[in-house]
Design a protein around this motif. Structure first.
Motif, PDB file in Angstrom:
ATOM      1  N   THR A  19       0.837  -1.205   0.000  1.00 51.94           N
ATOM      2  CA  THR A  19       0.000   0.000   0.000  1.00 51.94           C
ATOM      3  C   THR A  19       0.868   1.249   0.000  1.00 51.94           C
ATOM      4  O   THR A  19       0.596   2.211  -0.734  1.00 51.94           O
ATOM      5  CB  THR A  19      -0.928   0.005   1.230  1.00 51.94           C
ATOM      6  OG1 THR A  19      -1.753  -1.157   1.192  1.00 51.94           O
ATOM      7  CG2 THR A  19      -1.797   1.249   1.252  1.00 51.94           C
ATOM      8  N   VAL A  20       1.914   1.250   0.818  1.00 52.62           N
ATOM      9  CA  VAL A  20       2.821   2.403   0.872  1.00 52.62           C
ATOM     10  C   VAL A  20       3.522   2.588  -0.469  1.00 52.62           C
ATOM     11  O   VAL A  20       3.636   3.712  -0.977  1.00 52.62           O
ATOM     12  CB  VAL A  20       3.841   2.231   2.019  1.00 52.62           C
ATOM     13  CG1 VAL A  20       4.971   3.257   1.907  1.00 52.62           C
ATOM     14  CG2 VAL A  20       3.146   2.360   3.375  1.00 52.62           C
ATOM     15  N   ALA A  21       3.989   1.489  -1.079  1.00 51.21           N
ATOM     16  CA  ALA A  21       4.666   1.586  -2.377  1.00 51.21           C
ATOM     17  C   ALA A  21       3.720   2.153  -3.436  1.00 51.21           C
ATOM     18  O   ALA A  21       4.089   3.050  -4.207  1.00 51.21           O
ATOM     19  CB  ALA A  21       5.188   0.216  -2.804  1.00 51.21           C
ATOM     20  N   ALA A  22       2.491   1.647  -3.475  1.00 51.79           N
ATOM     21  CA  ALA A  22       1.522   2.125  -4.464  1.00 51.79           C
ATOM     22  C   ALA A  22       1.160   3.580  -4.222  1.00 51.79           C
ATOM     23  O   ALA A  22       1.067   4.376  -5.173  1.00 51.79           O
ATOM     24  CB  ALA A  22       0.265   1.247  -4.411  1.00 51.79           C
ATOM     25  N   PRO A  33       7.398  11.487 -14.204  1.00 52.37           N
ATOM     26  CA  PRO A  33       7.230  10.126 -14.716  1.00 52.37           C
ATOM     27  C   PRO A  33       7.747   9.138 -13.669  1.00 52.37           C
ATOM     28  O   PRO A  33       8.840   9.312 -13.121  1.00 52.37           O
ATOM     29  CB  PRO A  33       8.101  10.111 -15.976  1.00 52.37           C
ATOM     30  CG  PRO A  33       8.225  11.547 -16.367  1.00 52.37           C
ATOM     31  CD  PRO A  33       8.233  12.324 -15.087  1.00 52.37           C
ATOM     32  N   THR A  34       6.973   8.116 -13.367  1.00 52.66           N
ATOM     33  CA  THR A  34       7.293   7.197 -12.274  1.00 52.66           C
ATOM     34  C   THR A  34       7.023   5.767 -12.697  1.00 52.66           C
ATOM     35  O   THR A  34       6.040   5.482 -13.384  1.00 52.66           O
ATOM     36  CB  THR A  34       6.445   7.529 -11.022  1.00 52.66           C
ATOM     37  OG1 THR A  34       6.686   8.886 -10.629  1.00 52.66           O
ATOM     38  CG2 THR A  34       6.782   6.603  -9.861  1.00 52.66           C
ATOM     39  N   THR A  35       7.898   4.869 -12.259  1.00 48.82           N
ATOM     40  CA  THR A  35       7.711   3.440 -12.482  1.00 48.82           C
ATOM     41  C   THR A  35       7.485   2.753 -11.143  1.00 48.82           C
ATOM     42  O   THR A  35       8.268   2.942 -10.210  1.00 48.82           O
ATOM     43  CB  THR A  35       8.933   2.812 -13.171  1.00 48.82           C
ATOM     44  OG1 THR A  35       9.122   3.421 -14.458  1.00 48.82           O
ATOM     45  CG2 THR A  35       8.758   1.315 -13.352  1.00 48.82           C
ATOM     46  N   LEU A  36       6.434   1.981 -11.055  1.00 46.64           N
ATOM     47  CA  LEU A  36       6.179   1.136  -9.887  1.00 46.64           C
ATOM     48  C   LEU A  36       6.516  -0.292 -10.298  1.00 46.64           C
ATOM     49  O   LEU A  36       5.896  -0.844 -11.213  1.00 46.64           O
ATOM     50  CB  LEU A  36       4.712   1.237  -9.458  1.00 46.64           C
ATOM     51  CG  LEU A  36       4.242   0.281  -8.351  1.00 46.64           C
ATOM     52  CD1 LEU A  36       5.006   0.518  -7.050  1.00 46.64           C
ATOM     53  CD2 LEU A  36       2.742   0.420  -8.129  1.00 46.64           C
ATOM     54  N   ALA A  37       7.518  -0.872  -9.658  1.00 47.07           N
ATOM     55  CA  ALA A  37       7.978  -2.209 -10.040  1.00 47.07           C
ATOM     56  C   ALA A  37       7.708  -3.197  -8.913  1.00 47.07           C
ATOM     57  O   ALA A  37       8.100  -2.967  -7.761  1.00 47.07           O
ATOM     58  CB  ALA A  37       9.470  -2.182 -10.373  1.00 47.07           C
TER      59      ALA A  37
END
Length: 295
Positions: A19-22, A33-37
């Protein structure tokens, strides 16, 4: 913004790591611009932002936000294909029984190559003025992953692996490129694990911990007199009240002990909901981004 280009979010299972990462990725994507991996193989953070990647290729999850899944085996295959450019030969190597035996005997190799992938992603993010948020494994597995560069440097100080290991150690120790966020809840085991993780990162791995996110912090609810009055009620109500009080007290102690360990503490409120909405995610992420950027 004072954030590293790659933010590695870890924590004890069940502490709200995904949840924190998202939330953080959503908040960063409002400006950059952001990447969620996803690195924990469950895809929890990706689902929270409405995406479901099924491989290493990034897919869009909204304006300025993309999501991808990182698989250790795929990184091993990509490495072999880079050093053996003839695809037919590299495919034969990867599918051979001998190669399977070798990789089974070297379980740290996939982790090593995954770290190298993170280093390359951070470098690319710096060049393109973007950010990467990693939904990392739980703390025990995460520490093993981050330790693999040191171990490789000791057993292979020269050659290709030795060179990459040195670059990885430099990357992990560079607060402009790499930083860790540790999540925890106001519970004894989670607090102990978070403090131990922070100490390992600082003292053994020389990695910067950006902050500890104290998640699901309950607001004070009962006074001492009210708790005494609850003793006259049925046992279930009294137990729930005492559990709430225990969490409040552990939260107070967590703030004190995390602060004494030199960690910036970010508190996230307890949400009494069965599911987190997009608005909740943006609100949590905005609070995270403001505090982290001021560190």
């Amino acid at each position: 913004m004072g954030l590293p280009r790659l933010i590695f979010v870890t924590g004890k299972g069940g502490t709200g790591k995904s949840t924190v990462a998202a939330a953080l990725a959503r908040a960063l994507a409002r400006r950059y611009p952001t990447t969620l991996a996803d690195l924990d193989q469950r895809g929890s953070a990706a689902r929270l932002v409405g995406a479901q990647p099924n491989g290493p290729e990034a897919i869009s999850a909204g304006k300025r936000l993309e999501v991808m899944a990182l698989w250790p085996r795929r990184e091993l295959e990509a490495f072999i294909e880079r050093i053996v450019p003839l695809r037919a030969i590299s495919r034969r190597m990867l599918n051979s029984r001998t190669f399977t035996y070798v990789t089974a005997a070297l379980p740290g190799l996939e982790a090593f190559l995954m770290l190298e992938r993170l280093r390359l992603m951070a470098g690319d993010a710096a060049l393109r003025d973007r950010y990467v948020v990693i939904d990392a494994p739980a703390t025990g597995t995460a520490l093993e992953l981050l330790s693999v560069a040191q171990g490789t440097a000791r057993i292979a100080p020269r050659g290709t692996l030795g060179r990459i290991a040195a670059e990885l150690e430099g990357f992990l120790g560079d607060a402009r490129r790499f930083g860790v966020v540790i999540t925890l809840r106001p519970e004894e085991l989670a607090l102990s694990e978070a403090l131990e993780t922070a100490a390992q990162l600082r003292d053994r791995l020389r990695v910067d911990t950006i902050a500890a996110v104290l998640n699901a912090v309950p607001a004070p609810l009962f006074t001492g007199d009210e708790l005494q009055a609850l003793d006259n009620l049925d046992g279930g109500a009294a137990q729930l009240a005492m559990r709430r009080l225990e969490m409040e007290r552990t939260g107070v102690r967590a703030r004190r002990e995390l602060g004494a360990a030199g960690l910036r503490v970010i508190e996230m409120p307890m949400l009494f909901k069965t599911a987190i909405s997009r608005a909740d995610l943006l609100e949590l992420g905005a609070a995270l981004a403001v505090v982290l950027a001021s560190s």
